[in-house]
Design a protein around this motif. Structure first.
Motif, PDB file in Angstrom:
ATOM      1  N   GLN A 304       0.834  -1.206   0.000  1.00  0.00           N
ATOM      2  CA  GLN A 304       0.000   0.000   0.000  1.00  0.00           C
ATOM      3  C   GLN A 304       0.868   1.256   0.000  1.00  0.00           C
ATOM      4  O   GLN A 304       0.596   2.213  -0.732  1.00  0.00           O
ATOM      5  N   LYS A 305       1.935   1.250   0.801  1.00  0.00           N
ATOM      6  CA  LYS A 305       2.835   2.407   0.835  1.00  0.00           C
ATOM      7  C   LYS A 305       3.518   2.614  -0.511  1.00  0.00           C
ATOM      8  O   LYS A 305       3.603   3.744  -1.017  1.00  0.00           O
ATOM      9  N   VAL A 306       4.006   1.528  -1.109  1.00  0.00           N
ATOM     10  CA  VAL A 306       4.723   1.635  -2.379  1.00  0.00           C
ATOM     11  C   VAL A 306       3.786   2.091  -3.488  1.00  0.00           C
ATOM     12  O   VAL A 306       4.127   2.967  -4.298  1.00  0.00           O
ATOM     13  N   SER A 307       2.593   1.521  -3.563  1.00  0.00           N
ATOM     14  CA  SER A 307       1.654   1.888  -4.621  1.00  0.00           C
ATOM     15  C   SER A 307       1.197   3.334  -4.480  1.00  0.00           C
ATOM     16  O   SER A 307       1.058   4.053  -5.476  1.00  0.00           O
ATOM     17  N   ASN A 308       0.959   3.786  -3.256  1.00  0.00           N
ATOM     18  CA  ASN A 308       0.592   5.185  -3.046  1.00  0.00           C
ATOM     19  C   ASN A 308       1.724   6.125  -3.458  1.00  0.00           C
ATOM     20  O   ASN A 308       1.486   7.195  -4.025  1.00  0.00           O
ATOM     21  N   ARG A 309       2.931   5.706  -3.176  1.00  0.00           N
ATOM     22  CA  ARG A 309       4.089   6.522  -3.559  1.00  0.00           C
ATOM     23  C   ARG A 309       4.190   6.644  -5.081  1.00  0.00           C
ATOM     24  O   ARG A 309       4.417   7.730  -5.621  1.00  0.00           O
ATOM     25  N   LEU A 310       4.056   5.525  -5.769  1.00  0.00           N
ATOM     26  CA  LEU A 310       4.121   5.556  -7.227  1.00  0.00           C
ATOM     27  C   LEU A 310       2.992   6.379  -7.817  1.00  0.00           C
ATOM     28  O   LEU A 310       3.193   7.109  -8.798  1.00  0.00           O
ATOM     29  N   LEU A 311       1.815   6.274  -7.250  1.00  0.00           N
ATOM     30  CA  LEU A 311       0.690   7.079  -7.717  1.00  0.00           C
ATOM     31  C   LEU A 311       0.992   8.562  -7.557  1.00  0.00           C
ATOM     32  O   LEU A 311       0.634   9.385  -8.421  1.00  0.00           O
ATOM     33  N   ARG A 312       1.669   8.909  -6.512  1.00  0.00           N
ATOM     34  CA  ARG A 312       1.988  10.309  -6.237  1.00  0.00           C
ATOM     35  C   ARG A 312       3.018  10.869  -7.216  1.00  0.00           C
ATOM     36  O   ARG A 312       2.911  12.004  -7.665  1.00  0.00           O
ATOM     37  N   ILE A 313       4.018  10.080  -7.568  1.00  0.00           N
ATOM     38  CA  ILE A 313       5.133  10.651  -8.316  1.00  0.00           C
ATOM     39  C   ILE A 313       5.174  10.255  -9.785  1.00  0.00           C
ATOM     40  O   ILE A 313       5.765  10.980 -10.600  1.00  0.00           O
ATOM     41  N   PHE A 314       4.568   9.116 -10.162  1.00  0.00           N
ATOM     42  CA  PHE A 314       4.836   8.582 -11.496  1.00  0.00           C
ATOM     43  C   PHE A 314       4.160   9.331 -12.644  1.00  0.00           C
ATOM     44  O   PHE A 314       4.803   9.545 -13.687  1.00  0.00           O
ATOM     45  N   PRO A 315       2.884   9.715 -12.569  1.00  0.00           N
ATOM     46  CA  PRO A 315       2.257  10.350 -13.737  1.00  0.00           C
ATOM     47  C   PRO A 315       2.986  11.604 -14.213  1.00  0.00           C
ATOM     48  O   PRO A 315       3.260  11.750 -15.415  1.00  0.00           O
ATOM     49  N   VAL A 316       3.320  12.510 -13.291  1.00  0.00           N
ATOM     50  CA  VAL A 316       4.023  13.734 -13.685  1.00  0.00           C
ATOM     51  C   VAL A 316       5.419  13.395 -14.187  1.00  0.00           C
ATOM     52  O   VAL A 316       5.887  13.951 -15.197  1.00  0.00           O
ATOM     53  N   TYR A 317       6.086  12.491 -13.507  1.00  0.00           N
ATOM     54  CA  TYR A 317       7.450  12.111 -13.888  1.00  0.00           C
ATOM     55  C   TYR A 317       7.471  11.531 -15.300  1.00  0.00           C
ATOM     56  O   TYR A 317       8.326  11.875 -16.127  1.00  0.00           O
ATOM     57  N   ALA A 318       6.536  10.633 -15.594  1.00  0.00           N
ATOM     58  CA  ALA A 318       6.482  10.014 -16.918  1.00  0.00           C
ATOM     59  C   ALA A 318       6.216  11.056 -17.996  1.00  0.00           C
ATOM     60  O   ALA A 318       6.795  10.995 -19.092  1.00  0.00           O
ATOM     61  N   THR A 383      11.088   2.199   4.174  1.00  0.00           N
ATOM     62  CA  THR A 383       9.829   1.504   4.438  1.00  0.00           C
ATOM     63  C   THR A 383      10.088   0.103   4.979  1.00  0.00           C
ATOM     64  O   THR A 383       9.405  -0.360   5.908  1.00  0.00           O
ATOM     65  N   MET A 384      11.068  -0.589   4.415  1.00  0.00           N
ATOM     66  CA  MET A 384      11.419  -1.920   4.919  1.00  0.00           C
ATOM     67  C   MET A 384      11.908  -1.851   6.360  1.00  0.00           C
ATOM     68  O   MET A 384      11.556  -2.703   7.189  1.00  0.00           O
ATOM     69  N   VAL A 385      12.707  -0.839   6.673  1.00  0.00           N
ATOM     70  CA  VAL A 385      13.188  -0.674   8.044  1.00  0.00           C
ATOM     71  C   VAL A 385      12.021  -0.466   8.998  1.00  0.00           C
ATOM     72  O   VAL A 385      11.951  -1.081  10.085  1.00  0.00           O
ATOM     73  N   PRO A 628      -8.492  -1.976   1.765  1.00  0.00           N
ATOM     74  CA  PRO A 628      -9.409  -1.383   2.737  1.00  0.00           C
ATOM     75  C   PRO A 628      -8.752  -1.231   4.099  1.00  0.00           C
ATOM     76  O   PRO A 628      -7.917  -2.042   4.498  1.00  0.00           O
ATOM     77  N   LYS A 629      -9.132  -0.164   4.771  1.00  0.00           N
ATOM     78  CA  LYS A 629      -8.581   0.075   6.104  1.00  0.00           C
ATOM     79  C   LYS A 629      -9.127  -0.944   7.096  1.00  0.00           C
ATOM     80  O   LYS A 629     -10.307  -1.283   7.069  1.00  0.00           O
TER      81      LYS A 629
END
Length: 632
Positions: A304-318, A383-385, A628-629
């Protein structure tokens, strides 16, 4: 010493630097470089183009002066060039308008002139440059063409990738305009989520909202991020001028010879460490908050953390990478654009996989985006830590100690093993050529392991802050944060000051003291930031803290990500369209920096409200459905 006194001393220091710059510019006019051949000897490209708009031909030629043991001028050039902070004055750069070359003219050789006028002949350009040096300076040279442009190079056809980018931009703007009209007029329409996601009025409202942060007690981090971005943007805006053909290159040499320039260079080199530090703080605080409200370990939270991060940064970056591959390649004019070669056509994929700081780092796509690769790798590691701490909370003290050891030891080992300098040295060939070819850049500056230290310091600061924030009553009486900050400030200033005693040239052997110093210099940024944040956190009436939380700063902070991505395209598009040698002076530095700042903020605003917010708003509910939470 009060915190206010520290800022007063900083202002005095800046004015001292400005005074030293002024002093350097007023040096005696009896300088040896005044007798040397012009380092950049360019024919006027625009005049060349206007004189023969349909058939103009212009080449940039590098000329190497030949050794002449009987020439006093040659000995002076050699001695002057041996200083690592000076240009190589035996290597000249000439801009040659082939139509004006005196070797062949219609009067003396009509047949050869007609033949030469048909195409660009590199050998002819080299002969013209060699002859010019011989006539003007009575010196022999060997020449080679670096770049040529001609009227026949112009092409109006668009490639497939250009067409694709144009279609995407047109679709985004059409969707934004349509959604805005429907939303403002409240027209009935299907696809309510899409309309709200791309509505300009809705997204501008979100941009101006001041209550979107989950932790209101850390709002000053937004202001700190804005200041850091401003410093980075202004530095990046001025650096390309060091590699641009100049009418007065001696001004750059005088700047390099300033006593305090090594300090300024070290500051410019490491200011990006602040972004790593802030990322570590936010990651740790948010994770600790989640652990506090969800004690039961959930492995799915990692995805969930990784997917949210990619959603945040990837569209503009691409989208930015696609621009670099397509339109950016066309946005250049004149013979000087080759000074700023981009490798997106070949290496764009390294950016989208976030490995561009390791794979072909000396041939990058959008050079500044090395940070994206390093930051994403650090995010995964952090995140792994935090997942391990969540699963095994008793290991927290062992893990934090291991992170501190890693922060100090790893950069020192890298510097020692690869026989590197402690930091980027004030050496002309490093700063005026491609710094990305420097070993320190590829092995220390851009790598995960050498930047992890300050990210880890940020994580530790976030964990300490989150733990202590639950003890507000006890913290109101704590005074040692101020002493910690002052101690860290003294250590930070001491580390910067030691750059003044670094050697003038590159080291060629491993040096343990250099390795230790290089590690301490980089770590001092994280230590200073850690103590400053803890101090500001529990001094809410602090003037500087209040400034960082001003509404303007909070709004501007939302644009920093898009501004960072857009800056490379803006800066180099501007420089790639300058067609005459520049004068290196404060006016031009301010002019170019102001243009870069304004255009970058405008582009960042468009990217934020038309791409970043819409895609987050549209896609995030889909992720929430998949994750889901938990209910308790």
């Amino acid at each position: 010493m009060r915190v206010q006194d520290v800022w007063i001393l900083a202002v005095v220091w800046v004015f001292g630097i400005l005074a030293e710059i002024r002093c350097a510019e007023s040096k005696s006019t009896d300088e040896p470089w005044r007798r040397f051949p012009k380092l950049y000897d360019y024919d006027d490209f625009d005049d060349c183009k206007r004189a023969n708009p349909d058939r103009y031909r212009y080449c940039v030629v590098k000329a190497q002066l030949e050794e002449d043991a009987n020439s006093q001028l040659w000995h002076e050039i050699t001695q002057y060039s041996n200083d690592p902070r000076h240009y190589r004055r035996d290597i000249l750069e000439l801009g040659v308008c082939l139509d004006r070359c005196t070797l062949i003219t219609p009067e003396n050789d009509e047949e050869n002139y007609s033949k030469q006028a048909a195409t660009v002949d590199p050998q002819f350009a080299e002969e013209c440059a060699t002859e010019r040096i011989r006539l003007n300076y009575a010196m022999n040279s060997t020449s080679r063409v670096s770049n040529c442009v001609a009227a026949t190079d112009k092409s109006s056809s668009l490639s497939v990738i250009d067409t694709l980018f144009s279609a995407i931009i047109a679709a985004i703007f059409a969707l934004v305009i349509t959604s805005t009209v429907i939303d403002v007029r409240n027209l009935p329409c299907k696809g309510y989520r899409v309309i709200k996601s791309f509505s300009l009025s809705e997204n501008l409202r979100k941009l101006g909202a001041l209550d979107s942060r989950s932790r209101q007690d850390l709002l000053f981090l937004d202001g700190a991020r804005v200041l850091t971005m401003a410093v980075i943007l202004l530095c990046h805006a001025s650096i390309p001028m060091l590699r641009f053909p100049l009418k007065n290159p001696e001004s750059v040499e005088q700047q390099f010879d300033m006593a305090l320039f090594p300090v300024l260079l070290a500051g410019n080199t490491y200011v990006v460490q602040q972004f790593f530090f802030y990322g570590g703080v936010v990651l740790a605080v948010n994770f600790m908050d989640h652990i506090q409200s969800n004690p039961a370990f959930q492995l799915s939270y990692l995805w969930q953390k990784v997917s949210n991060r990619l959603l945040r940064i990837f569209p503009v970056y691409a989208l930015v990478v696609l621009f670099q591959v397509s339109w950016f390649q066309q946005l250049q004019d004149g013979p000087m654009a080759y000074h700023y070669k981009d490798h997106c056509s070949e290496n764009w994929w390294t950016n989208l996989l976030f490995v561009n700081n390791y794979i072909r780092p000396s041939e990058p796509c959008a050079q500044f985006t090395w940070y994206m690769g390093a930051d994403f790798q650090l995010f995964l590691a952090g995140t792994m830590v935090m997942m391990i701490i969540w699963k095994y909370p008793r290991l927290i003290w062992f893990i934090t100690r291991a992170m501190v050891v890693f922060a100090f030891v790893v950069p020192a080992v890298v510097i020692y093993v690869y026989k590197l300098d402690a930091t980027v040295m004030v050496i002309n060939k490093y700063l005026t050529n491609e710094i990305r070819n420097l070993d320190y850049y590829t092995k220390v500056y851009v790598t995960f392991e050498s930047n992890a230290g300050n990210y880890f310091f940020g994580m530790i600061t976030g964990m300490v802050y989150q733990r202590l924030s639950t003890q507000k009553k006890q913290l109101e009486s704590i005074k040692h944060f101020k002493l910690m900050f002052l101690a860290a400030a003294v250590f930070f200033v001491s580390m910067l000051a030691l750059t003044l005693v670094l050697p003038r040239d590159q080291l060629h052997t491993s040096s343990l003291p250099t390795a230790i110093y290089g590690s301490l210099l980089k770590s001092s940024w994280g230590l200073l930031s850690a103590t400053l944040i803890l101090y500001l956190s529990y001094r809410p009436q602090n003037l500087f803290g209040s400034f960082l939380q001003h509404p303007v700063m909070l709004v501007a902070a939302k644009l920093t990500y898009c501004a960072y991505l857009a800056q490379y395209s803006v800066i180099y598009t501007i420089y790639r369209n300058v067609t005459i040698p520049l004068v290196h002076n404060p006016f031009n530095l301010i002019l170019f920096s102001s243009a870069v700042l304004f255009i970058t903020l405008l582009v960042a605003l468009l990217l934020h409200v038309c791409v970043e917010i819409p895609f987050i708003t549209l896609l995030k509910p889909l992720l929430n459905l998949r994750h889901p939470k938990p209910t308790h």
